[in-house]
Design a protein around this motif. Structure first.
Motif, PDB file in Angstrom:
ATOM      1  N   GLN A 127     -13.107   5.112  15.350  1.00 27.06           N
ATOM      2  CA  GLN A 127     -13.140   4.416  16.771  1.00 27.06           C
ATOM      3  C   GLN A 127     -13.119   2.862  16.410  1.00 27.06           C
ATOM      4  O   GLN A 127     -12.567   2.198  16.903  1.00 27.06           O
ATOM      5  N   ARG A 128     -13.624   2.366  15.170  1.00 26.41           N
ATOM      6  CA  ARG A 128     -13.875   1.185  14.863  1.00 26.41           C
ATOM      7  C   ARG A 128     -13.122   0.273  13.903  1.00 26.41           C
ATOM      8  O   ARG A 128     -13.423  -0.626  13.717  1.00 26.41           O
ATOM      9  N   HIS A 129     -12.245   0.887  13.195  1.00 26.06           N
ATOM     10  CA  HIS A 129     -11.582   0.434  12.034  1.00 26.06           C
ATOM     11  C   HIS A 129      -9.996   0.408  12.235  1.00 26.06           C
ATOM     12  O   HIS A 129      -9.328   1.450  12.583  1.00 26.06           O
ATOM     13  N   LEU A 130      -9.537  -0.598  11.884  1.00 23.41           N
ATOM     14  CA  LEU A 130      -7.963  -0.604  12.008  1.00 23.41           C
ATOM     15  C   LEU A 130      -7.561  -1.325  10.589  1.00 23.41           C
ATOM     16  O   LEU A 130      -7.864  -2.526  10.263  1.00 23.41           O
ATOM     17  N   ILE A 131      -6.820  -0.425   9.667  1.00 22.31           N
ATOM     18  CA  ILE A 131      -6.782  -0.867   8.277  1.00 22.31           C
ATOM     19  C   ILE A 131      -5.208  -1.195   8.430  1.00 22.31           C
ATOM     20  O   ILE A 131      -4.422  -0.295   8.851  1.00 22.31           O
ATOM     21  N   VAL A 132      -4.875  -2.460   7.617  1.00 19.68           N
ATOM     22  CA  VAL A 132      -3.558  -2.714   7.404  1.00 19.68           C
ATOM     23  C   VAL A 132      -3.428  -2.724   5.859  1.00 19.68           C
ATOM     24  O   VAL A 132      -4.204  -3.449   5.101  1.00 19.68           O
ATOM     25  N   TRP A 133      -2.733  -2.115   5.105  1.00 18.25           N
ATOM     26  CA  TRP A 133      -2.708  -2.287   3.591  1.00 18.25           C
ATOM     27  C   TRP A 133      -1.226  -2.043   3.269  1.00 18.25           C
ATOM     28  O   TRP A 133      -0.276  -1.290   3.809  1.00 18.25           O
ATOM     29  N   GLY A 134      -0.920  -2.514   2.029  1.00 14.72           N
ATOM     30  CA  GLY A 134       0.370  -2.661   1.631  1.00 14.72           C
ATOM     31  C   GLY A 134       0.630  -3.174   0.302  1.00 14.72           C
ATOM     32  O   GLY A 134      -0.478  -3.436  -0.415  1.00 14.72           O
ATOM     33  N   ALA A 135       1.908  -3.175  -0.175  1.00 10.22           N
ATOM     34  CA  ALA A 135       2.179  -3.980  -1.392  1.00 10.22           C
ATOM     35  C   ALA A 135       3.713  -4.367  -1.550  1.00 10.22           C
ATOM     36  O   ALA A 135       4.511  -4.211  -0.716  1.00 10.22           O
ATOM     37  N   GLY A 136       3.992  -5.198  -2.422  1.00  5.72           N
ATOM     38  CA  GLY A 136       4.957  -5.859  -2.559  1.00  5.72           C
ATOM     39  C   GLY A 136       5.403  -6.124  -3.943  1.00  5.72           C
ATOM     40  O   GLY A 136       4.835  -6.224  -4.676  1.00  5.72           O
ATOM     41  N   TYR A 137       6.952  -6.425  -4.109  1.00  6.39           N
ATOM     42  CA  TYR A 137       7.352  -6.942  -5.426  1.00  6.39           C
ATOM     43  C   TYR A 137       8.457  -7.647  -5.268  1.00  6.39           C
ATOM     44  O   TYR A 137       9.343  -7.283  -4.519  1.00  6.39           O
ATOM     45  N   ILE A 140      10.886 -14.767 -12.909  1.00  4.66           N
ATOM     46  CA  ILE A 140       9.502 -14.434 -12.578  1.00  4.66           C
ATOM     47  C   ILE A 140       9.275 -13.065 -11.747  1.00  4.66           C
ATOM     48  O   ILE A 140      10.021 -13.078 -10.836  1.00  4.66           O
ATOM     49  N   THR A 141       8.389 -12.362 -11.998  1.00 10.75           N
ATOM     50  CA  THR A 141       8.112 -11.223 -11.273  1.00 10.75           C
ATOM     51  C   THR A 141       6.768 -11.328 -10.606  1.00 10.75           C
ATOM     52  O   THR A 141       5.939 -11.747 -11.316  1.00 10.75           O
ATOM     53  N   ILE A 142       6.601 -11.039  -9.354  1.00  5.83           N
ATOM     54  CA  ILE A 142       5.435 -11.050  -8.791  1.00  5.83           C
ATOM     55  C   ILE A 142       5.277  -9.680  -8.121  1.00  5.83           C
ATOM     56  O   ILE A 142       5.906  -9.224  -7.274  1.00  5.83           O
ATOM     57  N   GLY A 143       4.090  -9.052  -8.524  1.00  8.29           N
ATOM     58  CA  GLY A 143       3.715  -7.937  -7.571  1.00  8.29           C
ATOM     59  C   GLY A 143       2.273  -8.042  -6.795  1.00  8.29           C
ATOM     60  O   GLY A 143       1.381  -8.941  -7.272  1.00  8.29           O
ATOM     61  N   ASN A 144       2.257  -7.642  -5.880  1.00  5.28           N
ATOM     62  CA  ASN A 144       0.832  -7.921  -4.878  1.00  5.28           C
ATOM     63  C   ASN A 144       0.485  -6.520  -4.157  1.00  5.28           C
ATOM     64  O   ASN A 144       1.464  -5.789  -4.143  1.00  5.28           O
ATOM     65  N   VAL A 145      -0.725  -6.386  -4.059  1.00  4.44           N
ATOM     66  CA  VAL A 145      -1.306  -5.260  -3.215  1.00  4.44           C
ATOM     67  C   VAL A 145      -2.266  -5.992  -2.234  1.00  4.44           C
ATOM     68  O   VAL A 145      -2.911  -7.006  -2.670  1.00  4.44           O
ATOM     69  N   PHE A 146      -2.433  -5.669  -0.979  1.00  5.77           N
ATOM     70  CA  PHE A 146      -3.301  -6.081  -0.261  1.00  5.77           C
ATOM     71  C   PHE A 146      -3.681  -5.065   0.776  1.00  5.77           C
ATOM     72  O   PHE A 146      -3.321  -4.093   0.935  1.00  5.77           O
ATOM     73  N   ALA A 147      -5.017  -5.573   1.307  1.00  4.58           N
ATOM     74  CA  ALA A 147      -5.560  -4.433   2.171  1.00  4.58           C
ATOM     75  C   ALA A 147      -6.227  -5.363   3.096  1.00  4.58           C
ATOM     76  O   ALA A 147      -6.938  -6.545   2.828  1.00  4.58           O
ATOM     77  N   SER A 193       4.357 -12.743 -13.443  1.00  6.04           N
ATOM     78  CA  SER A 193       4.618 -12.586 -14.797  1.00  6.04           C
ATOM     79  C   SER A 193       4.282 -13.956 -15.211  1.00  6.04           C
ATOM     80  O   SER A 193       4.250 -14.197 -16.519  1.00  6.04           O
ATOM     81  N   TYR A 194       4.322 -14.977 -14.435  1.00  2.00           N
ATOM     82  CA  TYR A 194       4.147 -16.427 -14.979  1.00  2.00           C
ATOM     83  C   TYR A 194       2.823 -16.949 -15.317  1.00  2.00           C
ATOM     84  O   TYR A 194       2.439 -17.472 -16.047  1.00  2.00           O
ATOM     85  N   THR A 195       1.888 -16.478 -14.328  1.00  2.42           N
ATOM     86  CA  THR A 195       0.449 -16.932 -14.198  1.00  2.42           C
ATOM     87  C   THR A 195      -0.661 -16.080 -14.081  1.00  2.42           C
ATOM     88  O   THR A 195      -1.613 -16.216 -13.968  1.00  2.42           O
ATOM     89  N   GLY A 196      -0.304 -14.573 -14.343  1.00  5.05           N
ATOM     90  CA  GLY A 196      -1.372 -13.850 -14.263  1.00  5.05           C
ATOM     91  C   GLY A 196      -1.841 -13.183 -12.876  1.00  5.05           C
ATOM     92  O   GLY A 196      -1.250 -13.439 -11.755  1.00  5.05           O
ATOM     93  N   VAL A 197      -3.210 -13.033 -12.885  1.00  5.86           N
ATOM     94  CA  VAL A 197      -3.791 -12.340 -11.676  1.00  5.86           C
ATOM     95  C   VAL A 197      -4.426 -13.279 -10.926  1.00  5.86           C
ATOM     96  O   VAL A 197      -5.181 -14.105 -11.471  1.00  5.86           O
ATOM     97  N   ALA A 198      -4.296 -13.180  -9.420  1.00  4.35           N
ATOM     98  CA  ALA A 198      -5.209 -14.094  -8.540  1.00  4.35           C
ATOM     99  C   ALA A 198      -5.584 -13.300  -7.525  1.00  4.35           C
ATOM    100  O   ALA A 198      -4.804 -12.126  -6.968  1.00  4.35           O
ATOM    101  N   PHE A 199      -6.859 -13.496  -7.032  1.00  8.50           N
ATOM    102  CA  PHE A 199      -7.432 -12.795  -6.004  1.00  8.50           C
ATOM    103  C   PHE A 199      -7.662 -13.710  -4.988  1.00  8.50           C
ATOM    104  O   PHE A 199      -8.191 -14.842  -4.913  1.00  8.50           O
ATOM    105  N   MET A 200      -7.285 -13.295  -3.633  1.00  2.00           N
ATOM    106  CA  MET A 200      -7.168 -14.166  -2.392  1.00  2.00           C
ATOM    107  C   MET A 200      -8.148 -13.425  -1.205  1.00  2.00           C
ATOM    108  O   MET A 200      -7.395 -12.553  -0.752  1.00  2.00           O
ATOM    109  N   PRO A 201      -9.248 -13.558  -1.191  1.00  2.00           N
ATOM    110  CA  PRO A 201     -10.160 -12.912  -0.186  1.00  2.00           C
ATOM    111  C   PRO A 201     -10.163 -13.684   1.070  1.00  2.00           C
ATOM    112  O   PRO A 201     -10.122 -14.942   1.094  1.00  2.00           O
ATOM    113  N   SER A 202     -10.351 -12.925   2.256  1.00  2.00           N
ATOM    114  CA  SER A 202     -10.894 -13.840   3.422  1.00  2.00           C
ATOM    115  C   SER A 202     -11.772 -12.760   4.433  1.00  2.00           C
ATOM    116  O   SER A 202     -11.504 -11.687   4.245  1.00  2.00           O
TER     117      SER A 202
END
Lengths: 191, 650
Positions: free
Chosen positions: B345-355, B378-385, B407-416
């Motif tokens: 009843q209380r959660h709405l999840i959005v998750w996904g990935a991209g390349y 440059i290739t960029i892969g991402n996952v988010f939730a 592929s250019y700069t490595g891993v980055a974390f972006m929380p909110s």
């Protein structure tokens, strides 16, 4: 370049202008009379209410005679604020003129053909629907006003006013809904 | 050697910010004092039940209803500082280009550089080389260039007539949108093909601007719809401050299509554009004219699942070339998928990935500055939730995280983290803490000039943003929104000598500091035919170079921003006439110094018949010798322009 003096003057002037503008707005807001135009959403719902009529088949006993009016009842906290009366001016369903009846509390003898129920402290939407259960009354509800559903339930989808239809409830009450109306309705999502 | 320097004292900026805040609250309170609640405010245009009488039940089902309350309802669910420019706004103001349309957003700084180029930013950092902190999406397609991280606005000649809306969200959007959604996201959304049926022809002609647009929309299959369009424009050269034409004239053409179809649970979209523009002489990247050409193809599939869930997959191909003595060619392939699912009843999840794969080629025939290698993929892969948690009926918490691996700069974390409290239907209070990252562009990482500039040392810039805001309808006839923010920045770009103060120079991350500001706007329906809108933003900056480092660029990368901006707009419906008047006041820019200004734009429209509208538009009406940016290489006047417009539906 020394713009110091000019900058300060412009800044002061701008702030002064901004304050004057805000004060003017406040004065105008209080002073001018408001002849509010109904929101388009309200106008569309009011228009739907009488445009549903040609797609509904009432049993013969619902009308006393060919000149008997088609009554659209509006129950509950002031919905439409006069827009519905304006909308049905001059509208007819074949030989039946249309009229609007506003009720705080709807009962079995209210004489409605279409009931738009939004609920109030006096009588909730569910109570209103229950009061006309089994009678040939097309019940209409609005998702924006509550989750109780009538035979027709207005919902907003993609910025458009759409509706859901409960065909079974309509046939249980002796009403027959045209397939054209059913095709326009939004399909139920899984609960 | 320059000593450690500070930007202009942030005290003055903060005082101004407070001043603007008080003015904005004053506006909100005056709206509250405006009298008893009345029936809903006025909707779009002047449509009442009389106009709807003749519509069939199908047409009624297709009619888009937008009103003050509806807009507030949609936005009232979004705990962010979001300003929406609607299709109606675009038509009433008569703007012809995307950057001019963006001037309507009080949470953006829009600065015109020459006839074609603009520098646009949010919450500071504006300037040609420095406005690289904004993510701009056109129908989900990213248009910022990895070459320097900014946007070539002159290549984005979207047809404004068929835009549904432009959402301008200020604040870091990394958790949902990824790196480069550093200070804000601009989402340009075009209309569904079902809403652009029939023909539309528009034309504008004036002393500087000329434009023509034609579109035809039709149906196919059981429930599909499509449109095709073509547009051409010509904007005359600016005048040099010193007198004489600047030669930066800009002309071009764009065409494209969009198709939407699907029934039941599936919806499909396919759209594409092709464009070719020519820029005249400009002291920008190109020194003797440039040809811009490109195209894109985008497909999207949405499927409704049981229980209110949904899946969306989008893929696109984009090619954009900019050819002149300094050339850049960029090809992008992108695919992303997203799944929305309510949990309990209380959660709405959005998750996904991209390349995403970007292939960029940069060629400089003018001087020995180059990037090495000239071509890079440059290739960029991402996952988010993201989880939208309903803590209580009126309280919701949104937790989001995006992880991006480049592929250019490595891993980055972006929380909110965002909290939204809705005490009543007409009011939303929200607060957010977010972190975003801006990954290096090619110029920052790879620019080299043997012995003079040494590449390869620039890291990502980082921001942690704290925001608090309110949005609501103080009365049924007014809306008000205010946001206060405090952003902490680290690792902002500097140019530094090698140790010992000798060449080569390298790009480093030695600026840190903070931004504090307010953004506020509101609209008030004075009468049912007159709407007044006001907007204001204020910014205070406090940056310094880390001890032990020196920035040769003199802290250029923190941008050239005004301390405040004020906006006012009046929209009137007078029978067949519509009058739209806008005023904006922008504070001085500090370095390079540019005078502050007050400007006005206006459009008078005349609905000749149901299908034909004539109009007269004036832009920059108050002065004709104003400079809008301080770039010494582009000492140009922003001209006063007037043009006539025609819109014909058939």
């Amino acid at each position: 370049m020394d713009h110091g003096g000019a900058q300060l003057r412009i800044s002061r002037r701008l702030r002064g202008a901004a304050r004057a503008l805000l004060a003017a707005c406040a004065i105008l807001a209080v002073a001018l009379p408001a002849a509010a135009q109904p929101a388009l959403e309200t106008a569309v719902k009011a228009t739907f209410l009488y445009k549903f009529a040609p797609f509904v088949e009432w049993p013969a006993r619902a009308f006393d005679g060919p000149g008997d009016a088609l009554v659209i009842c509006v129950q509950g906290d002031d919905a439409f604020a006069g827009v519905l009366e304006e909308a049905i001016r001059g509208q007819r369903l074949s030989s039946h003129p249309m009229l609007v009846r506003r009720l705080a509390r709807v009962g079995r003898d209210s004489g409605c053909h279409i009931l738009f129920a939004v609920g109030s402290k006096t009588q909730s939407t569910a109570e209103a629907l229950h009061a006309v259960a089994g009678l040939p009354v097309l019940t209409v509800t609005d998702a924006a006003r509550g989750s109780t559903r009538g035979m027709v339930h207005f919902v907003l989808r993609d910025s458009r006013v759409r509706f859901m239809i409960d065909d079974e409830a309509a046939s249980r009450s002796g009403l027959s809904l045209s397939s054209k109306l059913l095709n326009l309705a939004i399909r139920e999502r899984g609960r | 050697m320059r000593a450690v320097s500070r930007s202009r004292t942030h005290g003055a900026g903060l005082r101004r910010a407070l001043g603007i805040g008080i003015l904005s609250i004053g506006f909100g309170l005056s709206a509250l004092a405006a009298g008893p609640a009345l029936a809903d405010g006025h909707g779009e245009g002047v449509r009442g039940v009389d106009d709807l009488k003749d519509l069939s039940i199908e047409d009624l089902s297709n009619l888009e209803v937008t009103s003050v309350s509806k807009r507030a309802e949609q936005l009232s669910q979004a705990p962010a500082s979001a300003f929406v420019i609607t299709n109606d706004d675009l038509r009433r103001t008569g703007v012809l280009t995307l950057p001019e349309a963006l001037r309507l957003a009080p949470n953006l700084e829009v600065s015109r550089l020459d006839a074609a180029s603009y520098a646009i930013s949010s919450r500071g950092f504006n300037g040609f080389e420095t406005s690289n902190k904004l993510l701009v999406l056109i129908d989900g397609r990213s248009v910022y260039t990895p070459l320097f991280g900014g946007v070539f606005w002159e290549a984005q000649t979207v047809p404004v007539e068929d835009l549904d809306r432009i959402e301008v969200v200020s604040g870091p959007g990394g958790a949902l949108w990824g790196a480069n959604a550093f200070n804000g996201v601009i989402n340009v959304i075009s209309r569904d093909a079902h809403d652009t049926q029939g023909g539309l022809f528009t034309a504008a002609a004036g002393d500087v601007d000329k434009r023509a647009f034609a579109r035809f929309g039709g149906r196919f299959g059981e429930s599909g719809a499509f449109r095709v369009y073509a547009s051409g424009f010509d904007r005359g050269a600016s005048e040099l401050l010193a007198g004489g034409a600047a030669g930066d004239a800009w002309e071009g053409a764009q065409g494209g299509f969009r198709a939407d179809w699907g029934g039941g649970r599936d919806r499909f979209t396919l759209q594409g554009d092709l464009y070719r523009d020519r820029l005249g002489t400009s002291a920008a990247l190109s020194t003797s004219g440039a040809t811009l050409r490109g195209g894109n193809l985008l497909g999207r599939w949405r499927r409704e699942l049981d229980g209110g869930a949904g899946v969306e997959v989008q893929a696109y191909y984009d090619k954009t070339d900019r050819d002149s003595l300094v050339s850049d060619r960029l090809t992008t392939w992108d695919i992303e998928a997203q799944h929305t699912v309510p949990l309990g009843q209380r959660h709405l999840i959005v998750w996904g990935a991209g390349y995403r794969v970007t292939d960029d080629e940069f060629i400089n025939k003018v001087n020995p500055f180059m990037v090495d290698p000239a071509s890079r993929t440059i290739t960029i892969g991402n996952v988010f939730a993201q989880d939208d948690i309903t803590l209580r009926d009126d309280l919701s918490l949104t937790l989001g995280l995006k992880v991006e691996d480049s592929s250019y700069t490595g891993v980055a974390f972006m929380p909110s983290v965002r909290l939204a409290w809705q005490p009543s239907e007409g009011a939303l209070w929200w607060g957010a803490v977010s972190r975003a990252v801006r990954t290096p562009s090619r110029i920052e990482r790879e620019l080299q000039f043997t012995g003079i500039v040494e590449p390869g040392t620039f890291d990502s810039e980082k921001v942690t943003a704290f925001e608090v805001g309110y949005r609501g309808r103080p009365t049924p006839r007014s809306t008000f929104s205010i946001t206060v923010f405090h952003n902490l920045y680290t690792d902002i770009r500097t140019n530094e000598f090698a140790p010992g103060g000798v060449f080569p120079v390298h790009v480093d991350n030695s600026i840190e500091g903070s931004n504090t500001g307010v953004e506020a706007w509101g609209a008030f329906d004075v009468t049912d035919w007159w709407r007044l809108s006001l907007g204001a933003s204020a910014l205070g900056k406090d940056f310094h170079v880390r001890p032990g480092h020196t920035d040769l660029a003199g802290m250029l990368s923190i941008g050239n921003d005004p301390d405040y901006q004020l906006f006012a707009r009046s929209q009137m419906d007078l029978g067949r006439w519509q009058l739209d008047v806008r005023l904006r006041a922008v504070d001085d820019l500090p370095k390079p110094a540019v005078d502050g200004y007050v400007e006005a734009d206006a459009k008078l429209g005349w609905q000749l018949t149901k299908d034909v509208e004539l109009g007269v538009v004036g832009q920059n009406l108050l002065s004709s010798d104003r400079q809008e940016n301080g770039d010494p290489a582009r000492a140009l006047r922003v001209p006063r322009t007037v043009y006539a417009s025609l819109s014909w539906s058939f």
